[in-house]
Design a protein around this motif. Structure first.
Motif, PDB file in Angstrom:
ATOM      1  N   SER A 183       0.847  -1.193   0.000  1.00 28.80           N
ATOM      2  CA  SER A 183       0.000   0.000   0.000  1.00 28.80           C
ATOM      3  C   SER A 183       0.877   1.236   0.000  1.00 28.80           C
ATOM      4  CB  SER A 183      -0.919   0.026   1.234  1.00 28.80           C
ATOM      5  OG  SER A 183      -0.151   0.203   2.413  1.00 28.80           O
ATOM      6  N   THR A 184       0.278   2.347  -0.417  1.00 28.23           N
ATOM      7  CA  THR A 184       0.990   3.617  -0.379  1.00 28.23           C
ATOM      8  C   THR A 184       0.001   4.727  -0.082  1.00 28.23           C
ATOM      9  OG1 THR A 184       2.607   4.990  -1.557  1.00 28.23           O
ATOM     10  CG2 THR A 184       0.783   4.151  -2.849  1.00 28.23           C
ATOM     11  N   SER A 185       0.469   5.750   0.596  1.00 27.32           N
ATOM     12  CA  SER A 185      -0.360   6.902   0.915  1.00 27.32           C
ATOM     13  C   SER A 185       0.564   8.103   1.018  1.00 27.32           C
ATOM     14  CB  SER A 185      -1.129   6.679   2.227  1.00 27.32           C
ATOM     15  OG  SER A 185      -2.034   7.738   2.457  1.00 27.32           O
ATOM     16  N   GLY A 186       0.009   9.286   1.162  1.00 24.46           N
ATOM     17  CA  GLY A 186       0.893  10.441   1.257  1.00 24.46           C
ATOM     18  C   GLY A 186       0.186  11.770   1.140  1.00 24.46           C
ATOM     19  N   ASP A 187       0.989  12.814   1.001  1.00 19.27           N
ATOM     20  CA  ASP A 187       0.508  14.189   0.925  1.00 19.27           C
ATOM     21  C   ASP A 187       1.504  14.963   0.074  1.00 19.27           C
ATOM     22  OD1 ASP A 187      -0.208  16.842   1.305  1.00 19.27           O
ATOM     23  OD2 ASP A 187      -0.726  16.576   3.420  1.00 19.27           O
ATOM     24  N   THR A 188       1.098  15.333  -1.149  1.00 18.30           N
ATOM     25  CA  THR A 188       2.028  16.023  -2.052  1.00 18.30           C
ATOM     26  C   THR A 188       2.125  17.517  -1.757  1.00 18.30           C
ATOM     27  OG1 THR A 188       0.257  16.231  -3.689  1.00 18.30           O
ATOM     28  CG2 THR A 188       1.774  14.379  -3.942  1.00 18.30           C
TER      29      THR A 188
END
Length: 627
Positions: A212-217
């Motif tokens: 899985s991957t998640s984030g905030d650009t």
């Protein structure tokens, strides 16, 4: 076969690496540094890249571009706030894209990033002794389709063959797990200069599988710096009733001081920020100075909301991977901003483990990209390595009522391909407009539009009869390709993409040509500077020969001195023909001086001296003393 390299194109700094002897190694740049600031400055016809550009930023704030990665592949309405913080001019471009105005010319972020890539590759080519063409470039895992495509285009503008675009946390995991033999579940926490990613991978037996991957650009070290900038500017305004953020030079100095203070607070409990002559009193014209002490506690207070924002992506990644904190074996920190003590505390609090700091947070991504380049080129030293990555965001199309029909959901393994059948909503509808969206919201208006695809030429049929086959195909770079055809009639229709923020092929080709022209102009400027510096070096050597040979005949000394004086005037004139003439005369007089035995004994050879040249001291189109 020329080697392929891996490049971490960072917001603040960039790194390039290559496989050497079965291991990835960072390639130092022309200045001898392992990282290159992602800074480009424009001074007249000259472009400066890296540290030399960063050094002159305070005196040239309107034409020194940094943190451009935050704008690449973005729409203007996404970056309006960030654009307002820059000392240079960022504005809306064609189709709602982003452009940066420099010296009356509008530049695409891809063009500026291409300058950084070109500098990295040119320096690496010089070090390796072979021309580099093939590259793997990393991007934040949470980059959307437009940002990935724009990054790939930056590489093309730089004249490179982009073999693959790979996610930064995945690359870091490759660097970490290259020599690991057991099975591990790893969480990569990547907080860089402009973006934040969290990726969970399972490593084992040569397989690197992203779960899985998640984030905030919109979250990175630059946002932490900005809090210090705002605090300093507000404190100064209270005292002097003047907002330093409105002065480009003062703002540039604040940005540099803020970054330095943040770095110092990673190892100290407080730091002093001192900026003498930051501006002048508008009435008395007396100089004003800024000096403040910033404690780590105050810094954490200023950035409290940013620190809270790093929690949600970690929790989201765990939920998407269907794992709990106890299932994570190692936490790998990547990106310079993970050195902030409060960030480390939050990670440890969420996962319950002390982060693994065995990899260099500044270099791990580039090292992993080099491993990926080696895999693509079939490097036998790597053995069998399988990399399984995922798409970070859901992709879908807009359907009647402004809703989103998901096609490929987030964290789907890539490459991926999905086909769905859609139809018309009205009788005798001659065409449909397929709006491709990326995001997690149920309503189309709340997601990012990647483009509008017009499928025309549908034969007249009742509503619901046409069979419109839409195919989404994500390649290994995470870049989306969309096709559509009407099945009932057996006739395929053309698709036209409109209103995307990335450059069309014509723009890319034009920028490639401009880059090649600029490269040739840079080469000529460099050769001119080299001739001037060689002549000046020879002049200094000639004068030294006169001083060291006091007993030489006076007429020989006079002739050599006259030639040296002529050389000095030629250097000042910057006239190519005059420089060449002066160089020839000075070499002849110096040769005659030494051949006569008057000054040749100093080096024990009696041969002709040559102007000294140190290629490693060349920085872009200029020379400087070695540091």
């Amino acid at each position: 076969m020329p080697k392929a390299v891996g490049i971490d194109l960072g917001t603040t700094n960039s790194v390039i690496a290559v496989m050497e002897g079965g291991r990835p190694e960072v390639i130092v740049n022309a200045e001898g540094a392992r990282t290159t600031p992602s800074v480009v400055a424009y001074k007249g016809d000259e472009r400066l890249v890296g540290q030399i550009a960063r050094r002159q930023a305070a005196l040239n704030p309107k034409a020194t571009l940094f943190e451009v990665k935050r704008f690449i592949g973005r729409r203007w309405d996404e970056v309006r706030e960030e654009a307002g913080r820059a000392p240079f001019t960022v504005k809306e471009g064609p189709g709602g894209s982003v452009r940066i105005e420099v010296n009356g010319k509008d530049l695409a972020p891809e063009q500026v990033s291409a300058e950084v890539l070109r500098k990295l590759v040119q320096d690496a080519s010089a070090k390796l002794g072979e021309k580099i063409k093939d590259v793997v470039i990393t991007v934040p895992a949470y980059f959307d389709n437009s940002q990935r495509e724009a990054t790939k285009q930056a590489g093309e503008i730089a004249g490179l063959n982009v073999l693959r675009v790979i996610n930064e946390p995945t690359a870091a995991a490759l660097a970490y797990g290259l020599e690991k033999k057991g099975n591990e579940t790893v969480l990569v926490f990547d907080l860089g200069g402009g973006t934040f990613d969290v990726t969970i991978l399972e490593l084992g037996e040569g397989v690197f599988e992203v779960k899985s991957t998640s984030g905030d650009t919109h979250l990175g070290g630059a946002d932490f710096d900005q809090r210090i900038v705002n605090w300093l500017a507000s404190e100064f305004q209270k005292e002097h009733n003047f907002d330093l953020r409105k002065d480009p030079q003062a703002l540039q100095r604040l940005i540099e001081a803020a970054e330095k203070a943040k770095i110092e607070l990673s190892n100290a409990s407080e730091t002093t920020i001192s900026l003498p002559f930051i501006t002048f009193d508008p009435e008395t014209r007396t100089p004003l100075h800024l000096e403040r002490t910033l404690s780590r506690a105050k810094f954490e207070e200023l950035t409290a909301d940013l620190l809270r924002r790093v929690r949600q992506p970690v929790e989201q990644a765990l939920a998407d991977a269907k794992l709990g904190a106890k299932d994570i074996d190692e936490v790998i920190l990547v990106g310079g901003s993970t050195r902030i003590p409060a960030v480390k505390r939050i990670v440890q609090d969420i996962i319950g483990k002390t982060p693994n700091e065995s990899v260099n947070p500044d270099e791990a991504v580039a090292l992993g990209a080099a491993v990926q380049a080696g895999i693509i080129q079939g490097d036998s030293s790597l053995g069998d390595i399988v990399l399984v990555d995922v798409t970070p965001l859901t992709l879908g199309v807009e359907v009647k009522g402004g809703m989103v029909a998901p096609m490929i959901t987030r964290n789907t393994t890539v490459p991926a391909k999905k086909t769905e059948i859609y139809t018309t909503a009205e009788n005798n509808q001659p065409g449909v407009e397929i709006v491709v969206l990326q995001g997690e919201r149920p309503m189309a208006a709340d997601n990012k539009s990647l483009g509008r695809f017009k499928l025309e030429g549908i034969p007249p049929m009742p509503a619901g009869r046409p069979q419109i086959e839409v195919t989404f195909d994500i390649d290994a770079n995470g870049i989306l390709h969309v096709t559509a055809k009407e099945k009932t009639s057996g006739k395929e229709a053309s698709i036209r993409i409109e209103n995307t923020t990335t450059l069309d092929k014509g723009d890319v080709d034009r920028m490639v040509r401009e880059a090649e022209q600029n490269a040739e102009a840079d080469k000529k400027r460099r050769e001119k500077v080299e001739k001037r510096n060689n002549l000046d070096s020879l002049r200094v050597q000639a004068l030294a020969q006169i001083d060291e040979n006091a007993n030489a005949p006076q007429d020989a000394k006079d002739r050599l001195k006259a030639a040296a004086d002529e050389a000095e005037e030629a250097v000042r004139s910057d006239d190519d023909a005059r420089i060449e003439s002066a160089q020839k005369r000075l070499e002849e007089e110096l040769r005659a001086f030494m051949t006569a035995g008057q000054g040749g004994g100093q080096d024990g050879q009696g041969g002709q001296p040559q102007a000294s040249r140190q290629d490693d001291d060349v920085i872009d189109a200029d020379f400087k003393p070695a540091e």
